[in-house]
Design a protein around this motif. Structure first.
Motif, mmCIF file in Angstrom:
data_model
loop_
_atom_site.group_PDB
_atom_site.id
_atom_site.type_symbol
_atom_site.label_atom_id
_atom_site.label_comp_id
_atom_site.label_asym_id
_atom_site.label_seq_id
_atom_site.Cartn_x
_atom_site.Cartn_y
_atom_site.Cartn_z
ATOM 1 N N UNK A 328 0.556 -1.459 -0.565
ATOM 2 C CA UNK A 328 0.083 -0.156 -0.068
ATOM 3 C C UNK A 328 0.998 1.440 0.193
ATOM 4 N N UNK A 329 2.074 1.056 1.005
ATOM 5 C CA UNK A 329 2.081 2.774 0.988
ATOM 6 C C UNK A 329 3.533 2.630 -0.299
ATOM 7 N N UNK A 330 4.134 1.572 -1.135
ATOM 8 C CA UNK A 330 4.353 2.125 -2.146
ATOM 9 C C UNK A 330 3.493 2.031 -3.595
ATOM 10 N N UNK A 331 2.676 1.338 -3.373
ATOM 11 C CA UNK A 331 1.574 2.085 -4.585
ATOM 12 C C UNK A 331 1.962 3.427 -4.230
ATOM 13 N N UNK A 332 1.058 4.053 -3.867
ATOM 14 C CA UNK A 332 0.945 4.791 -3.439
ATOM 15 C C UNK A 332 2.252 6.022 -3.208
ATOM 16 N N UNK A 362 -6.055 15.024 -8.501
ATOM 17 C CA UNK A 362 -5.021 15.771 -7.145
ATOM 18 C C UNK A 362 -6.153 15.456 -6.474
ATOM 19 N N UNK A 363 -7.622 15.773 -6.456
ATOM 20 C CA UNK A 363 -8.093 15.211 -5.458
ATOM 21 C C UNK A 363 -8.559 14.111 -3.989
ATOM 22 N N UNK A 364 -8.514 13.027 -5.260
ATOM 23 C CA UNK A 364 -8.324 11.828 -4.254
ATOM 24 C C UNK A 364 -6.747 11.452 -3.909
ATOM 25 N N UNK A 365 -6.127 12.089 -4.138
ATOM 26 C CA UNK A 365 -5.123 11.869 -3.904
ATOM 27 C C UNK A 365 -4.292 12.803 -2.724
ATOM 28 N N UNK A 366 -5.563 13.344 -1.936
ATOM 29 C CA UNK A 366 -5.295 14.519 -0.895
ATOM 30 C C UNK A 366 -4.970 13.298 0.258
ATOM 31 N N UNK A 367 -5.295 12.350 0.639
ATOM 32 C CA UNK A 367 -5.384 11.561 1.599
ATOM 33 C C UNK A 367 -4.114 10.582 1.305
ATOM 34 N N UNK A 368 -3.652 10.336 0.349
ATOM 35 C CA UNK A 368 -2.778 9.818 -0.389
ATOM 36 C C UNK A 368 -1.322 9.645 0.504
ATOM 37 N N UNK A 369 -1.092 10.992 1.387
ATOM 38 C CA UNK A 369 0.134 10.552 1.707
ATOM 39 C C UNK A 369 0.033 10.004 3.181
ATOM 40 N N UNK A 370 -1.516 10.709 4.219
ATOM 41 C CA UNK A 370 -1.181 9.978 5.048
ATOM 42 C C UNK A 370 -1.548 8.614 5.186
ATOM 43 N N UNK A 371 -2.018 7.658 4.036
ATOM 44 C CA UNK A 371 -2.591 6.509 4.315
ATOM 45 C C UNK A 371 -0.845 6.067 4.447
ATOM 46 N N UNK A 372 -0.448 6.651 3.369
ATOM 47 C CA UNK A 372 0.850 5.469 3.471
ATOM 48 C C UNK A 372 2.133 5.742 4.306
ATOM 49 N N UNK A 373 2.112 7.384 5.136
ATOM 50 C CA UNK A 373 2.408 7.133 6.570
ATOM 51 C C UNK A 373 2.329 6.243 7.292
ATOM 52 N N UNK A 374 0.835 5.888 7.612
ATOM 53 C CA UNK A 374 -0.440 4.921 8.517
ATOM 54 C C UNK A 374 0.415 3.245 7.225
ATOM 55 N N UNK A 375 0.634 3.512 6.754
ATOM 56 C CA UNK A 375 0.987 2.075 5.817
ATOM 57 C C UNK A 375 2.164 2.062 6.294
ATOM 58 N N UNK A 376 3.110 2.971 6.125
ATOM 59 C CA UNK A 376 4.898 2.555 6.437
ATOM 60 C C UNK A 376 5.488 2.476 7.739
ATOM 61 N N UNK A 377 4.417 2.892 8.871
ATOM 62 C CA UNK A 377 4.291 2.987 10.562
ATOM 63 C C UNK A 377 4.020 1.242 10.371
ATOM 64 N N UNK A 378 2.919 0.941 10.548
ATOM 65 C CA UNK A 378 2.260 -1.002 10.676
ATOM 66 C C UNK A 378 3.702 -1.525 9.939
ATOM 67 N N UNK A 379 3.900 -0.982 9.005
ATOM 68 C CA UNK A 379 5.108 -2.276 8.694
ATOM 69 C C UNK A 379 6.450 -2.332 9.079
ATOM 70 N N UNK A 380 6.661 -1.186 9.636
ATOM 71 C CA UNK A 380 8.163 -0.837 10.594
ATOM 72 C C UNK A 380 7.736 -1.237 12.272
ATOM 73 N N UNK A 381 6.359 -1.015 12.294
ATOM 74 C CA UNK A 381 6.221 -1.810 13.857
ATOM 75 C C UNK A 381 5.852 -2.825 14.037
ATOM 76 N N UNK A 382 5.027 -3.342 13.713
ATOM 77 C CA UNK A 382 4.359 -5.215 13.297
ATOM 78 C C UNK A 382 5.572 -5.737 12.800
#
Length: 479
Positions: A328-332, A362-382
């Motif tokens: 999810x992180x890499x795809x975004x 651009x409108x739908x990409x608005x939350x993409x950065x935050x979703x990628x951050x969350x996915x990255x943190x899940x990857x790191x911590x899990x």
């Protein structure tokens, strides 16, 4: 509760609170830098567009900053309530690092935040700009110490274990642990990219509704330049971060890749998609590309990557989760790069502000950065599991030993309170975004700004003649 153990509920509670919290510091970090750039450009060019954008985004920054502080305090308390054994074991290091964050960053931000938000008409231009820069610097310093603490838990060094406690013997080694530079750059860059897409999405929303003015165009233009330049840089940083993780946490990389075993001397393939099965010890329905895993992960065509079966079952991270969170992180990230490239093509054609297909993207990409951050943190911590301090203390040994009933009740309360409280704050922040920046098109040039009576410095007010001031007043009372 759903046959979960108290440890599972404690982990869920921390994951829930940090998932809420992390989006606020990320936007705070990005917006603080954005505000410093806007004010600097206004001081240099005297273009009122930059001043109008500063006033607009400073309101959103103030709301976001407040929610970040509140959600962060809750997380800090959990170290003592739910993870007391971890605090006793590693507290001499992690507690000190977080104290440094408060002393150097939080006090710096708090000291200059009032001047930045309320001093526009009360102090000189130089002092106000300096205050904005100090707030931005404070957010970076805060990120520095938090990432130092988290990175040390991932790659610990510079300590001795004395009487069951980790005692620091080399603070430079503790702070600048092997994974720290990569995590710091990766997280800070992610915050700036996420903020850029948040700003760009806001501009796209207004353009799609026919609100086209210099301020809106400047928002979209600056956001897309940021996406074009920084998103590819983030991919390069991520590659270096991956090489570092492969060296120090090979089990995490194996779980991310869903890679269970090597065959002879064959290079490692890249599994694009599949369903990792922890019990069956294989990735079902795997779609593989030969050699590409070795090329990406080792930068060679013949080296192998450690497989999950080379680690004891109790030492393996949950591949089922982080296999997909990473993708999810890499795809975004790839979508962000493509969005930046498309914006450049449209800019050259002169249709950046009018191409509706791009504006919807651009409108739908608005939350993409935050979703990628969350996915990255899940990857790191899990991916760090089953360790809370990698290789030294297991997560199962770090909890406070509360009962299932206690953890179930507190988790349920957190869910109710968080959704009730932060939905109000997020709703108000989105209301501000929908209003858009106030402009003075057609008005005579103004010398307004710090030290001049021009725009009232009311960062938590969205009042105007249509009654929104009443909404703002009621919100302030509720908060």
């Amino acid at each position: 509760m759903f046959n979960l153990q108290a440890l599972d509920l404690a982990r869920m509670q921390f994951a829930f609170t940090i998932s809420f919290h992390i989006i606020f510091p990320a936007i705070t970090l990005g917006l603080a830098g954005y505000l410093a750039v806007l004010e600097g450009l206004w001081l240099k060019t005297r273009n009122d567009t930059y001043r109008d954008l500063y006033h607009f985004w400073s309101k959103i920054f103030a709301v976001n900053f407040g929610m970040g502080v509140v959600s962060g305090l809750v997380m800090a308390y959990q170290f003592g309530t739910n993870w007391s054994r971890f605090s006793d074991f590693a507290g001499p290091i992690t507690g000190t690092l977080l104290t440094y964050e408060v002393l150097t960053a939080f006090f710096l931000e708090a000291g200059f935040l009032g001047v930045m938000l309320f001093g526009w008409n009360r102090v000189g231009r130089g002092l106000h700009f300096f205050s904005t820069i100090m707030v931005s610097l404070g957010t970076l310093i805060s990120t520095f110490w938090i990432l130092a603490s988290n990175s040390w838990m991932q790659t610990p060094q510079g300590f001795e274990i004395v009487n069951g406690q980790m005692i620091p013997v080399d603070w430079l080694a503790v702070i600048f642990n092997p994974s720290f530079p990569y995590r710091l750059m990766h997280m800070a860059t992610a915050a700036f990219v996420a903020t850029a897409f948040f700003v760009g999405s806001s501009a796209a929303w207004h353009l799609l509704r026919g609100k086209d003015n210099p301020a809106i165009r400047t928002m979209l233009s600056m956001a897309m330049w940021m996406a074009l330049i920084v998103a590819p840089i983030q991919a390069v940083i991520g590659d270096f971060h991956g090489l570092n993780t492969l060296k120090h946490q090979p089990a995490k990389i194996a779980a991310i890749e869903g890679h269970w075993e090597n065959h002879g001397n064959e290079p490692t393939p890249l599994i694009l998609f599949g369903l990792p099965d922890m019990k069956a010890e294989k990735t079902r329905f795997a779609v593989e590309i030969p050699y590409l895993g070795s090329l990406i992960l080792t930068h060679s065509l013949d080296k192998q990557v450690s497989a999950l079966k080379s680690f004891a079952p109790e030492d393996r991270p949950n591949s089922t989760i982080i296999f997909w969170s990473f993708r999810v992180m890499a795809g975004l990230g790839m979508l962000m790069i493509l969005t930046g490239l498309w914006s450049l093509w449209l800019r050259k054609r002169g249709t950046l502000y009018s191409n509706r297909a791009f504006l919807y993207l651009a409108l739908w990409m608005g939350p993409s950065g935050l979703i990628a951050i969350l996915a990255g943190w899940f990857t790191t911590e899990i991916g760090r599991q089953p360790w809370v301090v990698y290789g030294l203390m297991r997560t199962a040994d770090a909890s406070s030993g509360h009962s299932v009933t206690q953890m179930s009740i507190t988790l349920a309360l957190f869910v109710v309170v968080y959704f009730s409280l932060f939905s109000v704050g997020l709703g108000y922040m989105m209301r501000l975004v929908r209003k858009g920046p106030k402009t003075n098109e057609g008005a005579e040039p103004s010398h307004g700004g710090p030290g001049q009576q021009r725009t009232p410095a009311r960062p938590l007010s969205a009042a105007d003649d249509n009654g929104e001031g009443e909404y703002s007043h009621s919100l302030n009372k509720e908060i």
